[in-house]
Design an enzyme around this catalytic site. Sequence first.
Site, PDB file in Angstrom:
ATOM      1  CG  ASP A   1      -2.155   0.840   0.990  1.00  0.00           C
ATOM      2  OD1 ASP A   1      -3.193   0.583   1.620  1.00  0.00           O
ATOM      3  OD2 ASP A   1      -2.081   1.753   0.137  1.00  0.00           O
TER       4      ASP A   1
HETATM    5  C1  GLC Z   1      -4.370   4.144  -0.510  1.00  0.00           C
HETATM    6  C2  GLC Z   1      -5.213   2.914  -0.282  1.00  0.00           C
HETATM    7  C3  GLC Z   1      -5.084   1.861  -1.350  1.00  0.00           C
HETATM    8  C4  GLC Z   1      -4.876   2.552  -2.683  1.00  0.00           C
HETATM    9  C5  GLC Z   1      -3.519   3.211  -2.630  1.00  0.00           C
HETATM   10  C6  GLC Z   1      -3.217   4.036  -3.886  1.00  0.00           C
HETATM   11  O1  GLC Z   1      -3.792   4.588   0.688  1.00  0.00           O
HETATM   12  O2  GLC Z   1      -5.101   2.278   0.981  1.00  0.00           O
HETATM   13  O3  GLC Z   1      -6.275   1.061  -1.345  1.00  0.00           O
HETATM   14  O4  GLC Z   1      -4.931   1.607  -3.747  1.00  0.00           O
HETATM   15  O5  GLC Z   1      -3.352   4.048  -1.491  1.00  0.00           O
HETATM   16  O6  GLC Z   1      -4.109   5.103  -3.964  1.00  0.00           O
END
Ligand code: GLC
Length: 728
Positions: free
Chosen positions: A259
């Site tokens: 993440d």
């Molecule tokens: C965010 C989310 C994730 C997302 C990523 C990119 O913090 O937790 O689900 O795909 O960052 O935006």
Amino acid sequence: MKKAILSVTVLLLLVNINLLSQKNTPVDESKIESIIQELTLEEKVKLCHAQSKFSSHGVARLGIPEIWMSDGPHGVRAEIEWDSWKHAGWTNDSCTAFPALTCLAATFNPQISHKYGVAIGEEARYRKKDILLGPGVNIYRTPLNGRNFEYMGEDPYLASVMAVPYIKGVQQNGVAACVKHYVLNNQEVWRNHINVKLSDRALYEIYLPAFKASVQEGEVWSVMGAYNKYNNQWCCHNEVLVKNILKGDWAFDGVLVTDWGATHDTKEAALNGLDIEMGTGTDGLSSSSNNAYDNYYLANPFLALLKSGEIDESVVDDKVRRILRLMYRTNMNTSRPIGKMASQDHFDVAREVAQEGVVLLKNKKGFFPIDPQTTKTIAVIGENATRMMTIGGGSSELKTVHEISPLQGLQKRFINANIVHAMGYASGPSVYSREIPSKLDADSLKQAAIQIAQDADMVLFVGGLNKNHYQDCENGDRKHYHLPFGQDELLKEIIAVNTNVGVILISGNAVAMPWISDVKAVMQAWYLGSEGGNALADLISGDVNPSGKLPFTFPVSLKDNGAHSFGEISYPGDGVHQEYKEDILVGYRWHDTKKIKPLFEFGYGLSYTTFDITEASSNQAIYSKEDIIKVKVTVKNTGKKDGAEVVQVYVHDEESSVLRPQKELKSFEKVRLKAGESKTIELEIKATNLSFYDEVNKNWKLEEGKYKLMVGLSSRDIREVVDIHIKQ
Ligand code: GLC
């Protein structure tokens, strides 16, 4: 000459059809190995981390492409700037907004999940994205979790069955799905660091199954590690979760990405199976220039450990092998389809999912459907009748070509009715991570609503939650279980002047309903996307018969929920640690084992017709662990309208040596029946799926003895019971 051209065309068509039908065309591993021989150490390391907000390096020298990623689970997000979270301001990136995954789960229809995956995958392909960052399958543990709307509910079997076809559909476009967030990201409070502890049984029986099914049945090409910790180690480089389970037991051959900002240690990330580091230097949604991409954990620090010999080159080779394998499945797959975007057939899929996912919770005196020819005065009250719900909510936000609001949908369908609207309440603008109250005067909004209510023949109250901070939104949880913005009080005053009220909740979470006995009808309508208003009008007018079922429990109050029954350490934790003390008893498992009657149960949903199930039987009385248990049952549409019902089979182990839930969903099937029609169906359950996770032997265990198969129309509306025995 003409004949030759014709035969080549036919041949190409056949090849293309064959390739489309083949989901995972095997990758030529020898090509991967020969590329690895070509790469320098520096080039290998660069492949393992971001080069921009949403892309990771390729190797220009060898013509190896970059990998481009995009959110999210409900549609392809607008293009983001290279180095920030801001929109890039493109004018060609408006998409189809599909319904939220809670709606998809509520369809209890795996076939429509595949259609959803194909459509969203075509849009990702058209936008030249190689990884679509979805689906999210984190289990619904608390009604306060800000991101439940992005996930598939409280039951591991439902989430598994609904995630797999979505993944297959996305990936047949040559786009990698990315199942997230692996694992135990079941709340947004302290998501970036909370250390989750729970029993092995809860981990294996509740929180892992949807990920396991995504890997082993869905053959997902990428997985996103969660922000939080599990047993004192970060999920994105957790030895147990990644090395032992994901890449060990499950033999996952794809890419683990983080993440955004979830990497915390070079050596652990290198040795515990992290493949691509994204978003470091951000706290999820705000950028910092301290972490230029070369400073990433898997950038120069990783290169240094490789050059010093402290980490063997085989470690980076395994990452590169996986990344190249994903490339051969996506951007180096020369035969993948070309995709398309915002096409009518995609809007049709969005409308169909919305139609099938809305759940009719109450319908006294046939309040719904409303005669589409009516000339009556309908007061449509509530901010959610007009509020855009495709924006906000965090990373699943969308820039869509159009979003038909509930009010627009009703105005279009009920052309002879006198439809009047009042906002009734206001929530304020949708700003990420900040709650900004509305500047509108609450009392005058309320008075205007009451005025139209008392003059109307009927009221449609369109309320619920929204995508603001502390509502259904990433990076924050709800602060309470009630409807926000004074809706309960407003409803009470509306009912005082007009008792002919139907409530339509636009939300992704359960809410308290203190007014439930005072309203005629309630529809649980999710975030329905581009075609939401049209789908709602289809259902309210009776053009379509509701068939959705709840993918999670609606407790009467928060104290009835398992996660909220063990004090702060259970939810939200003490700020550092958290313990899932309800253990395996999540959702209806808690309510039914503890005998706590919910407001509305898992699997519940009404129709404009009625159904009955009879004559349940099993093909055998005794099964062994290798067997497939078959349950035959007759379903009848006993009403006057065509419709669809979801037959559900729950299982209870009558003689288990350990605590097991009073019932667990192990099979379901959606059946369409004309008025008066009967059909005998057969549901199957692998006997091994009746096992529990044995914490002593660290493996699944199927105990001998008596099991009850409970066949019903919801987790509490059990119509037939069949006893079987398991004999080793
Ligand atoms: C965010 C989310 C994730 C997302 C990523 C990119 O913090 O937790 O689900 O795909 O960052 O935006």
